[in-house]
Design a protein around this motif. Structure first.
Motif, mmCIF file in Angstrom:
data_model
loop_
_atom_site.group_PDB
_atom_site.id
_atom_site.type_symbol
_atom_site.label_atom_id
_atom_site.label_comp_id
_atom_site.label_asym_id
_atom_site.label_seq_id
_atom_site.Cartn_x
_atom_site.Cartn_y
_atom_site.Cartn_z
ATOM 1 N N CYS A 10 3.909 4.560 3.340
ATOM 2 C CA CYS A 10 4.203 3.878 2.070
ATOM 3 C C CYS A 10 5.034 4.790 1.188
ATOM 4 C CB CYS A 10 2.913 3.546 1.326
ATOM 5 S SG CYS A 10 2.097 2.093 1.978
ATOM 6 N N SER A 12 4.667 4.869 -2.107
ATOM 7 C CA SER A 12 3.760 5.387 -3.136
ATOM 8 C C SER A 12 2.405 4.736 -2.901
ATOM 9 C CB SER A 12 4.280 5.024 -4.522
ATOM 10 O OG SER A 12 4.248 3.631 -4.651
ATOM 11 N N LYS A 13 1.398 5.210 -3.611
ATOM 12 C CA LYS A 13 0.050 4.668 -3.379
ATOM 13 C C LYS A 13 -0.363 3.761 -4.540
ATOM 14 C CE LYS A 13 -3.677 4.517 -0.927
ATOM 15 N NZ LYS A 13 -3.669 4.006 0.430
ATOM 16 N N CYS A 14 -0.668 2.515 -4.221
ATOM 17 C CA CYS A 14 -1.089 1.571 -5.263
ATOM 18 C C CYS A 14 -2.532 1.890 -5.682
ATOM 19 C CB CYS A 14 -0.973 0.149 -4.739
ATOM 20 S SG CYS A 14 0.673 -0.213 -4.132
ATOM 21 N N TYR A 16 -5.220 0.308 -6.192
ATOM 22 C CA TYR A 16 -6.380 -0.411 -5.674
ATOM 23 C C TYR A 16 -6.551 -0.243 -4.164
ATOM 24 C CZ TYR A 16 -2.352 -3.193 -4.514
ATOM 25 O OH TYR A 16 -1.131 -3.561 -4.035
ATOM 26 N N CYS A 17 -5.570 0.400 -3.525
ATOM 27 C CA CYS A 17 -5.452 0.269 -2.066
ATOM 28 C C CYS A 17 -6.166 1.347 -1.266
ATOM 29 C CB CYS A 17 -3.971 0.253 -1.685
ATOM 30 S SG CYS A 17 -3.733 0.035 0.068
ATOM 31 N N SER A 21 -2.323 4.630 4.331
ATOM 32 C CA SER A 21 -0.901 4.654 3.982
ATOM 33 C C SER A 21 -0.549 6.054 3.490
ATOM 34 C CB SER A 21 -0.619 3.614 2.889
ATOM 35 O OG SER A 21 -1.391 3.877 1.746
ATOM 36 N N GLY A 60 0.401 -2.866 7.307
ATOM 37 C CA GLY A 60 0.525 -1.494 6.821
ATOM 38 C C GLY A 60 -0.479 -1.170 5.748
ATOM 39 N N GLY A 61 -0.101 -0.111 5.113
ATOM 40 C CA GLY A 61 1.182 0.538 4.989
ATOM 41 C C GLY A 61 2.307 -0.424 4.620
ATOM 42 N N THR A 62 3.490 0.068 4.792
ATOM 43 C CA THR A 62 4.676 -0.707 4.442
ATOM 44 C C THR A 62 5.650 -0.745 5.613
ATOM 45 O OG1 THR A 62 4.389 0.035 2.153
ATOM 46 C CG2 THR A 62 6.485 -0.972 2.685
ATOM 47 N N ASN A 93 7.311 -5.039 1.674
ATOM 48 C CA ASN A 93 7.237 -4.913 0.216
ATOM 49 C C ASN A 93 8.566 -5.381 -0.362
ATOM 50 O OD1 ASN A 93 4.834 -3.701 0.900
ATOM 51 N ND2 ASN A 93 4.981 -2.183 -0.720
ATOM 52 N N ARG A 130 2.269 -0.768 -8.704
ATOM 53 C CA ARG A 130 3.341 -1.249 -7.834
ATOM 54 C C ARG A 130 4.670 -0.650 -8.296
ATOM 55 N NH1 ARG A 130 1.791 -3.246 -3.192
ATOM 56 N NH2 ARG A 130 3.606 -4.599 -3.052
#
Ligand SMILES: C[S@@+](CC[C@H](N)C(=O)[O-])C[C@H]1O[C@@H](n2cnc3c(N)ncnc32)[C@H](O)[C@@H]1O
Ligand code: SF4
Length: 355
Positions: A10, A12-14, A16-17, A21, A60-62, A93, A130
């Protein structure tokens, strides 16, 4: 058979996630090499015949932050094993899936794209951590349609602290605008997962069941068919076959870092650490599920979705309780299966039957 492939990178790290990732794109080549090795062994271990994989889900991940070309080798290997009309989904994304990426990935056979939008509100997007804007969501959807995708999903998250009625109405207004561009919607009630940024402080979640009910009702009024507590399709033809397979308790292969597979009464876990996965992608930790575990899973998944529960799978006391719920019009009975009439009560009903 069904196949899940995890892409653990990813940008960046959201907040809530808790999905695996990492921001380690440098390991991309080594990862894809390991992933192919993993796939080859799994396909051989499970004796997968030609044309017998009905769904593939690349999550994912992304997956969209990896250039499409990197997937070429994997699709070339998988091609003979895919059923004629296999559903092949990939997560993307909005900021990283540009037109060229979408076109290239479609050329490899991907026929379902799933965008993580989470919200149309700039304020809520920022709150969730995000890194894309509302504008980028609209652009990504238009590009997916232009690239020829006929099956497009959008993920939203609600029940965050910012989700009052006004915010949900704003989400619904935008949903109505983009409705012609999507065939599926996943609307997830925020879960506060351990070890995420949201788990560190209080009050990120609204906890408002009446707003959950309001949001779901309004989504249905927009013309979507609810087939699971968080999942809605334009019509029956767009129900996600891969998700349905999970809820039906079907067998599936899970490849990639933190991948999970399931076969009869066993669950298979790959390595949870990137270095270990790259060194030994074929490693699997096994978990054996008891009859009781399988029964519980069948109850929860079946009642949360249109899958329902098989009468034969119920113990005598559970059958008696199901009859009571049938009389109370909480369940319906058709073709030897019980079906839940209100997904919002799914967990409550499952617990009542199980205990
Ligand atoms: C595997 S995740 C990520 C997919 C993609 N990387 C993205 O961010 O759009 C799939 C979806 O799960 C949902 N999700 C992840 N964590 C969640 C949480 N804690 N609560 C509710 N929904 C969550 C999000 O809607 C997300 O799009
Ligand atoms: S929600 Fe998606 S983009 Fe955000 S950290 Fe999780 S996997 Fe990555």
């Amino acid at each position: 058979m069904h196949l899940y492939i995890h892409i653990p990178f990813c940008e960046s790290k959201c907040h809530y996630c808790s999905f695996t990732s990492l921001r380690l794109k440098d390991f991309q080549n080594a990862y894809f090499k390991a992933l192919k090795e993993d796939l080859i062994l799994q396909i051989s271990n499970f004796n997968i015949n030609k044309s017998s994989i009905n769904t593939v889900f690349i999550g994912g991940g992304t997956p969209s932050m990896i250039e499409a070309k990197a997937y070429e080798d994997i699709f070339e290997f998988l091609q003979p094993f895919l059923a004629k009309n296999a559903e092949i989904s990939i997560e993307a994304n909005p900021n990283s899936a540009d037109f060229t990426w979408l076109e290239e990935i479609k050329n490899f056979g991907v026929n379902r794209i799933s965008f993580g939008a989470q919200s149309f509100s700039e304020k809520k997007l920022q709150f969730l951590g995000r890194i894309h804007s509302q504008k980028e969501i609209f652009k990504a959807l238009k590009n997916a349609n232009k690239a020829g995708f006929k099956n497009v999903n959008l993920d939203l998250i609600y029940d965050t602290k910012l989700d009052d009625k006004k915010m949900l109405e704003f989400e619904l207004l935008n949903l109505e605008k983009i409705k012609p561009l999507i065939t599926h919607l996943s609307a997830y009630n925020l879960t506060i997962e351990p070890k995420t940024a949201f788990a560190k402080k209080e009050h990120f979640k609204k906890n408002a069941p009446h707003l959950m009910k309001f949001f779901i009702e309004k989504i249905k009024e927009l013309g979507f068919l609810q087939y699971e507590i968080s999942n809605f399709a334009k019509n029956e033809n767009y129900i996600c076959k891969h998700n349905l397979a999970y809820w039906q308790g079907k067998n599936y292969i899970g490849c990639g870092l933190s991948g999970v597979g399931f076969y009869e009464n066993k669950r298979f876990y790959t390595a949870k650490n990137l270095k270990s996965y790259i060194e030994n992608p074929c490693f699997r930790e096994l978990e054996y599920l008891s009859e009781k575990d399988l029964n519980l899973e069948h109850l929860f998944l079946g009642l949360r979705s249109i899958v329902g529960i098989d009468e034969k799978s119920l113990q005598i006391s559970q059958k008696e309780k199901a009859q009571i719920l049938l009389k109370d019009k909480k369940l319906k009975f058709e073709n030897a299966r019980f079906y839940n009439l209100n997904f919002l009560l799914a967990d409550e009903i499952a617990l009542y039957l199980a205990l």
